[in-house]
Scaffold this motif. Sequence first.
Motif, PDB file in Angstrom:
ATOM      1  N   UNK A 189      24.504  41.801  19.039  1.00  0.00           N
ATOM      2  CA  UNK A 189      25.091  40.597  18.183  1.00  0.00           C
ATOM      3  C   UNK A 189      25.832  41.138  17.176  1.00  0.00           C
ATOM      4  N   UNK A 190      26.707  40.147  16.640  1.00  0.00           N
ATOM      5  CA  UNK A 190      27.538  40.393  15.464  1.00  0.00           C
ATOM      6  C   UNK A 190      26.539  40.586  14.501  1.00  0.00           C
ATOM      7  N   UNK A 191      26.817  41.496  13.565  1.00  0.00           N
ATOM      8  CA  UNK A 191      25.758  41.705  12.057  1.00  0.00           C
ATOM      9  C   UNK A 191      26.311  40.470  11.002  1.00  0.00           C
ATOM     10  N   UNK A 192      27.364  40.109  11.580  1.00  0.00           N
ATOM     11  CA  UNK A 192      28.045  39.077  10.513  1.00  0.00           C
ATOM     12  C   UNK A 192      27.805  37.865  10.912  1.00  0.00           C
ATOM     13  N   UNK A 193      27.767  37.599  12.195  1.00  0.00           N
ATOM     14  CA  UNK A 193      27.480  36.149  12.792  1.00  0.00           C
ATOM     15  C   UNK A 193      26.497  36.246  14.020  1.00  0.00           C
ATOM     16  N   UNK A 194      25.420  36.208  13.918  1.00  0.00           N
ATOM     17  CA  UNK A 194      24.303  36.538  14.922  1.00  0.00           C
ATOM     18  C   UNK A 194      24.632  35.685  16.346  1.00  0.00           C
ATOM     19  N   UNK A 195      25.289  34.590  16.176  1.00  0.00           N
ATOM     20  CA  UNK A 195      25.407  33.706  17.305  1.00  0.00           C
ATOM     21  C   UNK A 195      26.469  34.390  18.131  1.00  0.00           C
ATOM     22  N   UNK A 196      27.382  35.247  17.691  1.00  0.00           N
ATOM     23  CA  UNK A 196      28.528  35.506  18.428  1.00  0.00           C
ATOM     24  C   UNK A 196      28.053  37.093  18.983  1.00  0.00           C
ATOM     25  N   UNK A 197      28.799  37.794  19.907  1.00  0.00           N
ATOM     26  CA  UNK A 197      28.671  39.251  20.276  1.00  0.00           C
ATOM     27  C   UNK A 197      29.072  40.100  19.288  1.00  0.00           C
ATOM     28  N   UNK A 198      28.677  41.324  19.183  1.00  0.00           N
ATOM     29  CA  UNK A 198      29.372  42.449  18.391  1.00  0.00           C
ATOM     30  C   UNK A 198      30.802  42.432  18.473  1.00  0.00           C
ATOM     31  N   UNK A 199      31.478  42.410  19.660  1.00  0.00           N
ATOM     32  CA  UNK A 199      32.795  42.475  19.899  1.00  0.00           C
ATOM     33  C   UNK A 199      33.731  41.374  19.303  1.00  0.00           C
ATOM     34  N   UNK A 200      33.009  40.215  18.752  1.00  0.00           N
ATOM     35  CA  UNK A 200      33.838  39.309  18.220  1.00  0.00           C
ATOM     36  C   UNK A 200      34.124  39.590  16.811  1.00  0.00           C
ATOM     37  N   UNK A 201      33.434  40.290  16.029  1.00  0.00           N
ATOM     38  CA  UNK A 201      33.751  40.427  14.652  1.00  0.00           C
ATOM     39  C   UNK A 201      33.865  42.185  14.435  1.00  0.00           C
ATOM     40  N   UNK A 202      33.812  43.032  15.302  1.00  0.00           N
ATOM     41  CA  UNK A 202      34.099  44.515  15.251  1.00  0.00           C
ATOM     42  C   UNK A 202      35.354  44.575  14.703  1.00  0.00           C
ATOM     43  N   UNK A 203      35.925  45.416  13.942  1.00  0.00           N
ATOM     44  CA  UNK A 203      36.993  45.538  13.788  1.00  0.00           C
ATOM     45  C   UNK A 203      37.949  46.258  14.917  1.00  0.00           C
ATOM     46  N   UNK A 204      39.218  45.775  14.850  1.00  0.00           N
ATOM     47  CA  UNK A 204      40.245  46.316  15.979  1.00  0.00           C
ATOM     48  C   UNK A 204      41.496  46.830  15.430  1.00  0.00           C
ATOM     49  N   UNK A 205      41.861  46.567  14.272  1.00  0.00           N
ATOM     50  CA  UNK A 205      42.938  47.262  13.563  1.00  0.00           C
ATOM     51  C   UNK A 205      42.824  47.264  12.203  1.00  0.00           C
ATOM     52  N   UNK A 206      43.433  48.269  11.610  1.00  0.00           N
ATOM     53  CA  UNK A 206      42.993  48.554  10.149  1.00  0.00           C
ATOM     54  C   UNK A 206      44.304  49.515   9.781  1.00  0.00           C
ATOM     55  N   UNK A 207      44.794  49.056   8.398  1.00  0.00           N
ATOM     56  CA  UNK A 207      45.585  49.793   7.798  1.00  0.00           C
ATOM     57  C   UNK A 207      45.575  49.522   6.160  1.00  0.00           C
ATOM     58  N   UNK A 208      45.453  50.673   5.505  1.00  0.00           N
ATOM     59  CA  UNK A 208      45.479  50.418   3.997  1.00  0.00           C
ATOM     60  C   UNK A 208      46.919  50.196   3.547  1.00  0.00           C
ATOM     61  N   UNK A 209      46.930  48.972   2.501  1.00  0.00           N
ATOM     62  CA  UNK A 209      48.061  48.720   1.791  1.00  0.00           C
ATOM     63  C   UNK A 209      48.504  49.755   0.726  1.00  0.00           C
ATOM     64  N   UNK A 210      49.678  50.027   0.901  1.00  0.00           N
ATOM     65  CA  UNK A 210      50.553  50.780  -0.175  1.00  0.00           C
ATOM     66  C   UNK A 210      51.575  50.244  -1.044  1.00  0.00           C
ATOM     67  N   UNK A 211      51.758  50.553  -2.048  1.00  0.00           N
ATOM     68  CA  UNK A 211      53.098  49.931  -3.016  1.00  0.00           C
ATOM     69  C   UNK A 211      54.006  50.392  -2.381  1.00  0.00           C
ATOM     70  N   UNK A 212      55.086  49.638  -2.347  1.00  0.00           N
ATOM     71  CA  UNK A 212      56.553  50.179  -1.971  1.00  0.00           C
ATOM     72  C   UNK A 212      57.312  50.085  -3.031  1.00  0.00           C
ATOM     73  N   UNK A 213      58.244  50.972  -2.907  1.00  0.00           N
ATOM     74  CA  UNK A 213      59.116  51.309  -4.274  1.00  0.00           C
ATOM     75  C   UNK A 213      59.938  49.927  -4.613  1.00  0.00           C
ATOM     76  N   UNK A 214      60.244  49.671  -5.959  1.00  0.00           N
ATOM     77  CA  UNK A 214      61.132  48.520  -6.220  1.00  0.00           C
ATOM     78  C   UNK A 214      62.285  48.523  -5.463  1.00  0.00           C
ATOM     79  N   UNK A 215      63.132  49.651  -5.172  1.00  0.00           N
ATOM     80  CA  UNK A 215      64.068  49.356  -4.441  1.00  0.00           C
ATOM     81  C   UNK A 215      63.932  49.088  -2.893  1.00  0.00           C
TER      82      UNK A 215
END
Length: 258
Positions: A189-215
Amino acid sequence: MPKSHNRPRKWLAPLAVAGAAALTAAAPLAAHADSGASYSATLNALNGSGGSGSVWITVNGDQAKITEHWSGLASKFMGGPFPHVQHIHIGAAGTCPTMSDDKNNDGVISTPEAAASYGAIGTTLSVKGDTSPKAGTDVKIAPGGSSTDYSRTITLDSKTLQSLRDDTAVVVVHGLDPSTLSAKAQKEKSPLVPSLPLAATAPALCGPLHAMPASGPDTGTGSTAGIEHEGVIGGGTALLLTAGVAALWMQRRTSRQN
């Protein structure tokens, strides 16, 4: 926004002058963080999701225009579009987890297991309504289906804004195809929402946000140009710190010689 500032005429000036120069040179970066600052992230697959995507964010004050595209994720859930809750996670290392974070060896990195990497929910990237952490698992306002083109202007709270400045904000899209998981993970079960399966809330995509140059390009165009320059701002800060250390070292050396 000013593009140049006064700098000390001699690099061997006292450290106080060097420090003031460093603060002056860094001022445009602080201002940039609240006025027209732009951030980008490349979304890479987690947990074998097979998806990919990109995010661009432009911040003015506490207002953020978010443009996002991703594809290749789970398509259907219980006869309808698969809801993919998504967030800006904050307050941790500002990185994405690896399979070494799978502590219970079920073949899936859960959000609790990834907490040290990307942290807690700072802002929910919902399609409408609430964007606070409280809406983090509300599947009714999440993008649905295997792909999305998301564009929304929302208000960011002070913690999310600070995490963007600190280079620790991470975009995470959740929701996996249960059929791709191990037999063990499919029963969990999802550790975040026990009424849902683990697959429902497990991370599928991830990306750190980085500052872009002013130009850099307008984030609303969807262009990936400029992403290769993500390290420019961090590199500039490193140069300032290096100059300050060099000034201190030379000052002490000169004092010893006198």
